[in-house]
Motif scaffolding. Structure first.
Motif, PDB file in Angstrom:
ATOM      1  N   SER A  41     -18.823 -23.424   2.993  1.00 28.86           N
ATOM      2  CA  SER A  41     -19.383 -22.087   2.320  1.00 28.86           C
ATOM      3  C   SER A  41     -18.366 -21.504   2.019  1.00 28.86           C
ATOM      4  CB  SER A  41     -20.300 -21.544   3.887  1.00 28.86           C
ATOM      5  OG  SER A  41     -19.085 -21.319   4.843  1.00 28.86           O
ATOM      6  N   SER A  42     -16.867 -21.241   1.907  1.00 23.86           N
ATOM      7  CA  SER A  42     -15.732 -20.517   1.388  1.00 23.86           C
ATOM      8  C   SER A  42     -16.036 -20.646   0.144  1.00 23.86           C
ATOM      9  CB  SER A  42     -14.625 -20.973   1.837  1.00 23.86           C
ATOM     10  OG  SER A  42     -13.964 -22.324   2.084  1.00 23.86           O
ATOM     11  N   GLN A  49     -13.814 -12.444   8.755  1.00 27.13           N
ATOM     12  CA  GLN A  49     -13.600 -12.939   9.648  1.00 27.13           C
ATOM     13  C   GLN A  49     -14.313 -13.391  11.213  1.00 27.13           C
ATOM     14  OE1 GLN A  49      -9.876  -9.599  10.845  1.00 27.13           O
ATOM     15  NE2 GLN A  49      -9.079 -10.724   8.565  1.00 27.13           N
ATOM     16  N   GLU A  50     -15.437 -12.143  10.524  1.00 31.40           N
ATOM     17  CA  GLU A  50     -16.534 -12.164  12.381  1.00 31.40           C
ATOM     18  C   GLU A  50     -17.242 -13.629  11.689  1.00 31.40           C
ATOM     19  OE1 GLU A  50     -15.468  -8.141  10.887  1.00 31.40           O
ATOM     20  OE2 GLU A  50     -16.834  -9.618  10.110  1.00 31.40           O
ATOM     21  N   ASN A  51     -17.005 -13.879  11.238  1.00 37.16           N
ATOM     22  CA  ASN A  51     -17.467 -16.430  10.886  1.00 37.16           C
ATOM     23  C   ASN A  51     -16.534 -16.554  11.638  1.00 37.16           C
ATOM     24  OD1 ASN A  51     -19.970 -15.805   9.922  1.00 37.16           O
ATOM     25  ND2 ASN A  51     -19.851 -16.002   7.776  1.00 37.16           N
ATOM     26  N   TYR A  52     -15.186 -16.831  10.777  1.00 35.77           N
ATOM     27  CA  TYR A  52     -14.093 -17.476  11.520  1.00 35.77           C
ATOM     28  C   TYR A  52     -13.879 -17.256  12.921  1.00 35.77           C
ATOM     29  CZ  TYR A  52     -12.604 -18.526   6.179  1.00 35.77           C
ATOM     30  OH  TYR A  52     -12.998 -19.141   5.746  1.00 35.77           O
ATOM     31  N   ASP A  53     -13.575 -16.362  13.603  1.00 38.46           N
ATOM     32  CA  ASP A  53     -13.586 -16.059  15.173  1.00 38.46           C
ATOM     33  C   ASP A  53     -14.376 -16.477  15.704  1.00 38.46           C
ATOM     34  OD1 ASP A  53     -11.540 -13.890  14.777  1.00 38.46           O
ATOM     35  OD2 ASP A  53     -13.353 -12.425  14.545  1.00 38.46           O
ATOM     36  N   GLU A  95      -7.079 -12.802   3.732  1.00 30.92           N
ATOM     37  CA  GLU A  95      -7.227 -12.188   4.814  1.00 30.92           C
ATOM     38  C   GLU A  95      -8.270 -12.848   5.285  1.00 30.92           C
ATOM     39  OE1 GLU A  95      -7.634  -8.126   3.117  1.00 30.92           O
ATOM     40  OE2 GLU A  95      -6.275  -7.612   2.864  1.00 30.92           O
ATOM     41  N   SER A  96      -9.982 -13.060   4.919  1.00 24.59           N
ATOM     42  CA  SER A  96     -10.525 -13.719   5.697  1.00 24.59           C
ATOM     43  C   SER A  96     -10.352 -14.852   6.718  1.00 24.59           C
ATOM     44  CB  SER A  96     -11.786 -14.138   4.444  1.00 24.59           C
ATOM     45  OG  SER A  96     -11.143 -15.313   3.710  1.00 24.59           O
TER      46      SER A  96
END
Length: 285
Positions: A41-42, A49-53, A95-96
């Motif tokens: 999806s990236s 960052q919320e998705n990665y968290d 950053e993401s």
């Protein structure tokens, strides 16, 4: 030495999930089977960052992510950018994915270049700019144009990847003209080798962009047989002697074959993974 085997994505592998799983968190279930996954999806949108968290929290401590670089970073969008625009783009991407890096779950950033990204000065310069913009990241390079591995360029291509401490992505894919690459069993990074198993569907490979999105249902439609997987098990054992980790990602999922093939390869290599998420059925065993 470590061998990590997984899939490109976790959403569509129906053989992994019960009906109950499909209503819950598929990644948590996925990571009870495999220790690594590719985030696709990236490529289409720089993720929050919320998705990665969230993805970090749903996976066990030693789980690993291969994150595809955004399509604007690989040139798929064919847009020419200024140096400043490129810096901002790459910085936004970095950053993401920062939560993944901080969690020690970033296995590699995969730059999969488009089929028209061939050997020429401008494209070599683009690779050098990527090194400047991402100097200390685990970068995996995957070409989709055979000119990089023609006899006249093959060694120079591998030398360039090795010089930059990048990971040469070894591909198994149809030999379908210029927009495909041969399997080159070479290691360029002392810590990591990456293998992506795309299948061998020659008919479907070059249908990109024809017939709307239907090509996706054909391109990766392939089931590896026992002979092919046994051959790859031998290759993997050879590569294992040359680097610390060999990571294999199955992408042949148009017909839902990737997860079964990955599990077959795990069995052929006699691998047993610790530190996966617990499976629900294990509670009753």
């Amino acid at each position: 030495m470590t061998i990590l085997i997984g899939l490109t994505g976790w959403g569509d592998h129906t053989t992994l999930y019960t009906d109950a799983d499909k209503k819950k968190n598929k990644l948590a279930t996925y990571s009870s089977h495999f220790p690594v996954v590719e985030i696709d999806s990236s490529f289409y949108a720089i993720q929050s960052q919320e998705n990665y968290d969230k993805w970090i929290s749903e996976t066990p401590d030693h789980f690993q992510f291969v994150i595809k670089a955004h399509q604007s970073m690989t040139g798929h969008d064919r847009i020419t950018r200024t140096i400043q625009e490129a810096k901002q783009l790459f910085q936004s991407f970095l950053e993401s994915i920062e939560p993944v890096s901080k969690a020690s779950k970033l296995h590699a950033i995969l730059f999969q270049f488009p089929p028209w990204f061939d050997v020429r000065v401008a494209h070599i310069q683009k690779l050098q700019k990527i090194k400047q913009l991402l100097p200390n990241q685990p970068i995996a390079i995957e070409f989709r144009n055979q000119t990089w591995f023609e006899a006249a360029h093959r060694q120079a291509t591998l030398d360039l990847i090795k010089k930059n401490d990048w990971i040469h992505t070894i591909c198994d894919e149809p030999q379908a003209g210029e927009g495909s690459v041969p399997t080159v069993l070479e290691i360029t990074n002392p810590t990591t080798a990456l293998i992506r198993m795309h299948g061998k569907n020659v008919h479907g490979w070059n249908r990109n962009g024809r017939g709307g999105e239907d090509w996706r249902n054909v391109r990766y439609l392939y089931q590896y047989n026992a002979k092919e997987l046994t051959e790859w098990a031998t290759y993997i054992r050879q590569l294992e002697k040359m680097t610390q980790t060999v990571t294999v990602l199955f992408n042949n999922n148009s017909g839902g074959d990737a997860s079964n093939n990955a599990k077959e390869l795990i069995q052929l290599l006699h691998i047993s993974y610790d530190n996966l998420n617990p499976r629900q059925l294990d509670l009753f065993e």
